[in-house]
Design a protein around this motif. Sequence first.
Motif, mmCIF file in Angstrom:
data_model
loop_
_atom_site.group_PDB
_atom_site.id
_atom_site.type_symbol
_atom_site.label_atom_id
_atom_site.label_comp_id
_atom_site.label_asym_id
_atom_site.label_seq_id
_atom_site.Cartn_x
_atom_site.Cartn_y
_atom_site.Cartn_z
ATOM 1 N N GLU A 127 -32.288 -42.211 13.152
ATOM 2 C CA GLU A 127 -33.013 -42.084 14.513
ATOM 3 C C GLU A 127 -33.850 -43.770 14.801
ATOM 4 N N GLN A 128 -34.401 -43.987 13.609
ATOM 5 C CA GLN A 128 -34.903 -45.391 13.984
ATOM 6 C C GLN A 128 -33.849 -46.471 14.152
ATOM 7 N N THR A 129 -32.681 -46.407 13.420
ATOM 8 C CA THR A 129 -31.551 -47.529 13.539
ATOM 9 C C THR A 129 -31.073 -47.243 14.885
ATOM 10 N N SER A 130 -30.915 -46.057 15.340
ATOM 11 C CA SER A 130 -30.241 -45.952 16.579
ATOM 12 C C SER A 130 -31.132 -46.477 17.738
ATOM 13 N N PHE A 131 -32.588 -46.152 17.726
ATOM 14 C CA PHE A 131 -33.461 -46.458 18.714
ATOM 15 C C PHE A 131 -33.510 -48.068 18.732
ATOM 16 N N LYS A 189 -47.287 -41.779 19.366
ATOM 17 C CA LYS A 189 -45.752 -42.284 19.921
ATOM 18 C C LYS A 189 -45.719 -43.242 21.000
ATOM 19 N N GLY A 218 -33.058 -47.238 24.248
ATOM 20 C CA GLY A 218 -33.327 -47.111 22.866
ATOM 21 C C GLY A 218 -33.685 -45.485 22.547
ATOM 22 N N LEU A 219 -34.536 -45.012 23.371
ATOM 23 C CA LEU A 219 -34.894 -43.482 23.390
ATOM 24 C C LEU A 219 -33.623 -42.554 23.627
ATOM 25 N N GLU A 222 -31.564 -42.678 20.536
ATOM 26 C CA GLU A 222 -32.352 -41.800 19.617
ATOM 27 C C GLU A 222 -32.131 -40.415 19.885
ATOM 28 N N ASN A 223 -32.538 -40.129 21.262
ATOM 29 C CA ASN A 223 -32.545 -38.477 21.213
ATOM 30 C C ASN A 223 -31.228 -37.918 21.169
ATOM 31 N N VAL A 225 -28.968 -38.818 18.940
ATOM 32 C CA VAL A 225 -28.770 -38.581 17.396
ATOM 33 C C VAL A 225 -29.526 -37.297 17.150
#
Length: 236
Positions: A127-131, A189, A218-219, A222-223, A225
């Motif tokens: 999730e961090q990577t995708s963000f 957050k 980015g969010l 992340e969402n 994923v």
Amino acid sequence: CAMAALGAYRCIECNREAAELYRDYQRGVLRISICKSCQKPVDKYIEYDPVIILINAILCKAQAYRHILFNTKINIHGKLCIFCLLCEAYLRWLQLQDSSQNIDPDDLIRYAKEWDFYRMFGIASLEQTSFLVGIFITLWWMRPEMLKTKSDFILLLKALLLSSYGKLLLIPAVIWEHDYTPLCLAFIKVFVLISNSQAIRVTLNLNRVLPWLAIFFGLILENGVVYLFQKMGWDV
């Protein structure tokens, strides 16, 4: 006078390059350099206590961010990232255990719980990577001239990882659990996202709109994923 390479430092007020932060006249006599552009001290924080600098960073002051990113040699972003991911994985793992009613002390159950923690760490990492990927793609698409070299990417990545220090507050929020814990997690957050936005703005010298646009995409990634993991039947 110990001269640094041209452009090695930045003025914390106007973000212009500076060759030095101060001049050393020996015998303990130091003189802070003055920026040729804005006529202000290049970096007043070199005289400040680290606690004051940290407070200013928590308040998301651009000057404090420039001091940390450009005028210091902090190299803990990798370790900080791993520790933040461990904090987030522990929080998710703890919530998963709270939702489980199985109290069987059998070894198989303990191994399963340990695997759950590793799984949560992997999910948090993805999730961090995708963000971060969403942020980089947006910035590269909107302002390709800002990320022309490898060093530009590395500097921005370092800034984003360092500005995620707010995730360390996840552990106290869990330890001091009370009825308002979900609200505390939401505030953490938001604080992390504000810090990320300020890091992008300071690193690339942008206005306030583009960093938030990059964070928004980015969010979304992340969402996406998270949704994919949920479709696979995984608790995230």
